[in-house]
Design an enzyme around this catalytic site. Sequence first.
Site, PDB file in Angstrom:
ATOM      1  CB  CYS A   2      14.425  30.764  64.324  1.00  8.42           C
ATOM      2  SG  CYS A   2      14.157  29.261  65.265  1.00  8.42           S
ATOM      3  NE  ARG A  27      11.946  34.455  60.507  1.00 13.28           N
ATOM      4  CZ  ARG A  27      11.766  34.131  59.230  1.00 13.28           C
ATOM      5  NH1 ARG A  27      11.013  34.905  58.465  1.00 13.28           N
ATOM      6  NH2 ARG A  27      12.310  33.049  58.721  1.00 13.28           N
ATOM      7  CD1 TRP A  74       7.647  28.517  67.192  1.00 13.61           C
ATOM      8  CD2 TRP A  74       8.610  26.907  65.973  1.00 13.61           C
ATOM      9  NE1 TRP A  74       6.702  27.544  66.975  1.00 13.61           N
ATOM     10  CE2 TRP A  74       7.267  26.536  66.233  1.00 13.61           C
ATOM     11  CE3 TRP A  74       9.398  26.049  65.236  1.00 13.61           C
ATOM     12  CZ2 TRP A  74       6.719  25.343  65.779  1.00 13.61           C
ATOM     13  CZ3 TRP A  74       8.860  24.861  64.778  1.00 13.61           C
ATOM     14  CH2 TRP A  74       7.531  24.525  65.050  1.00 13.61           C
ATOM     15  CG  ASN A 100      15.315  30.080  60.604  1.00 11.54           C
ATOM     16  OD1 ASN A 100      14.751  29.124  61.110  1.00 11.54           O
ATOM     17  ND2 ASN A 100      14.734  30.871  59.721  1.00 11.54           N
ATOM     18  N   GLY A 101      16.766  26.978  60.873  1.00 12.90           N
ATOM     19  CA  GLY A 101      16.735  25.819  59.992  1.00 12.90           C
ATOM     20  C   GLY A 101      16.893  24.546  60.800  1.00 12.90           C
ATOM     21  CD  GLU A 496      -8.398  29.943  57.987  1.00 14.03           C
ATOM     22  OE1 GLU A 496      -7.812  30.915  58.494  1.00 14.03           O
ATOM     23  OE2 GLU A 496      -7.802  28.876  57.708  1.00 14.03           O
ATOM     24  CE  LYS A 500      -6.664  32.551  60.928  1.00 10.25           C
ATOM     25  NZ  LYS A 500      -5.957  31.334  60.491  1.00 10.25           N
ATOM     26  CD  GLU A 503      -3.746  29.293  63.266  1.00 11.65           C
ATOM     27  OE1 GLU A 503      -2.687  29.174  62.650  1.00 11.65           O
ATOM     28  OE2 GLU A 503      -4.649  30.089  62.913  1.00 11.65           O
ATOM     29  CG  HIS A 519     -21.214   9.438  57.676  1.00 13.49           C
ATOM     30  ND1 HIS A 519     -21.587   8.191  57.230  1.00 13.49           N
ATOM     31  CD2 HIS A 519     -21.934  10.334  56.939  1.00 13.49           C
ATOM     32  CE1 HIS A 519     -22.475   8.317  56.255  1.00 13.49           C
ATOM     33  NE2 HIS A 519     -22.703   9.612  56.070  1.00 13.49           N
ATOM     34  CE  LYS A 618       1.942  35.776  59.442  1.00 10.09           C
ATOM     35  NZ  LYS A 618       0.489  35.678  59.669  1.00 10.09           N
TER      36      LYS A 618
END
Length: 623
Positions: A2, A27, A74, A100-101, A496, A500, A503, A519, A618
Amino acid sequence: MCGIVGFTGKQPVKDVLIEGLAKLEYRGYDSAGVAIEQSGALEVIRRRGNVSGLAHTLGHFDLEGTCGIAHTRWATHGRPTETNAHPHLSCDGRIAVVHNGIIENFVELREELARRGHDLASDTDTEVIAHLIEEEVKGIEKEGDFDSMSPDDFVRAVSRALSRLVGSYALAVISSAVPGVIVAARKDSPLIIGSAPAGSCVASDIIAILDHTRDVFALEDGQIAKLAESGFEVYAAGDGECVPIEFELVHVDWNMDIAEKGGYSDFLLKEIHEQPRVIRDTLAGRIVNGSIVIDELDLTSEELNLIDRINIIACGTSYHAGLIAKNLIEGYARIPTEVEVASEFRYRNPIITPTTLVVAVSQSGETADTLAAIRDARVKGAKVFGITNVLGSPVARESDGVIYTKANKEISVASTKSFLGQVTSLTLLALLLAQSRGELTTGQVKMLFRELGDTAAKVEEILADTSAIDQAAASCADASSALFIGRGQGAAVAHEGALKLKEISYLHAESYPAGEMKHGPIALINEGFPVIAIATDSPTYDKVVSNLKEAQARGAKIVAIATEGDEQIRSIAEHVIYIPKVRDAFSPILASVPLQLFARAIALLRGCDVDQPRNLAKSVTVE
């Protein structure tokens, strides 16, 4: 998570708010809204979707007010709808709040307010704040006339309402009864106050207000600010009362070009291409007479030598940087190192002693779980080092020392240049610890530092020709799932790479150490199933090749990241993406880059927004 922006001053505020929100969309971009003082009332306009949609709507309104607040969301509590978009209003419509929070006790507060006759329209936790402030204002109204309430009384009402909250917040509040005044406050979420020639401003991030001021103050937890056209004042809040405090402005000297695409089609591509510069800037001045120098850590060699255990705590991409660092620190400095997801670390009562070093890695420097883990570690007596990209961020302020990654602002939600900045910074830390403990000689440190610096030019070589990456991406774009594998440093890179791809392309992907394939994960493989392997030159190269042959035998479509000159891999992989030869310890820096480009290429082929992937933000400033 946010974004907040607010301005009060001499000029119409509408365009200021929209421009600020556009710079905060990293954000969150589920919904957006503004509240502007207009003719003695508050004009509130909210829309589902991104800021451009809100800007289009505002174009139909004649808004000349000079004081307002705005928000890009967000979603946490409540779906991304217009009703749940900020700003939220009090019952009487005279108070507007952006927040925000997360308010952890909002259910109890909501029920309590409903019993007292409040009608709450949204599903959000934020709306209770507006109603609590309204109740405090009514208390002041009994003492006098609300419509002539002083700005100081307004600050007091906000402070008293905030004392009822459990959780985290950064917020800005305006009221039609107190023209030209914004009250801002924070607890565990970042908030920046700025003093401009034309007024005062507030934002979640400096970048939103740099067009208007370079002189800012970062509010600390428990502080409240009163903003007016003539400037702002800061108070320490306690038990609902406010005590004025002195503060010092910081002058920010940033180039606004960092917020522009610079000719690239998207911020993600621009930031991938900025990675060589990030490596060079992060290393600049870090070696003197053959010794690694990180003065910001503020520990002597003797203190460094007392460290007998390291815990790296991080989330998401930063966690993968930590996995790479574990191999480097244990390999070079011979110190036992663990890497933990911050949200798990903070709840499991970890074994921490005064000789433990906790390394907190966070791109934004404001990740809620990482901050909580830092505080827990410090209570237990550990030294804490921060690795972050943001000067003066909470992680930087709450750590004993900090290494900045020198990535500048990263706009795209998916982290790329910040990740390589973190890996470079953590490599420096590994070399410093090894040097301090006598595990590496001066000559060895100089050689390794030179090779680390050479990776910047090698990344540029990769970026110069991406044709093999594009071809591999085209062959995998229609898949429904993919498997990433590697060994050693390659396993961390695989994690990573899979993240990506998930995402930004929404293509399901899993990652495993290559030896774990038998396995369980091998059951996923059928004809044409994509297997992306980090098969660079390393002590375990032959083992990776053996695992790839197992995948090949089951019909997998193999994409290999390999070292230049490796012809053997061509007999196994359908697509080979070569990277320049480099020491295995530094291979993640190079091997990560084609995986970033691979994920981006697939995302574009699938019609995805590579800068603003769905459901992500973000900065994750709530738990």
